[in-house]
Design a protein around this motif. Structure first.
Motif: not given
Length: 80
Positions: A25-28, A35-38, A40-47, A71-74
């Protein structure tokens, strides 16, 4: 009447590719991107590195995207 749970937005299909901003997501943005997966960027990339989230497809030297089906399967696997 039964309620069907389908986290997939109607405008996306299984063949669509999603960029990072479409996933986290991007609220700006104008209009804001939900967001589909709410997380942060770093948290997602580390995941992604740890295997928690799906791996992206490499589109070019500095460009990646994720299959919407992955993404939808996840999301379905976690009950989202």
């Amino acid at each position: 009447m039964t309620k069907q749970s389908n986290p997939q937005p109607r405008h996306l299909n299984e063949l669509a590719l999603l960029r990072l901003a479409q996933i986290i997501g991007n609220p700006k943005a104008n209009p804001p991107i939900p967001a589909l997966i709410p997380v942060g960027r770093t948290t997602f990339l580390n995941g992604v590195k740890s295997g928690k989230y799906p791996k992206p497809l490499k589109l070019g030297a500095r460009s990646v995207a994720w299959r919407s089906a992955d993404i939808f399967n996840y999301l379905e696997s976690i009950g989202g």
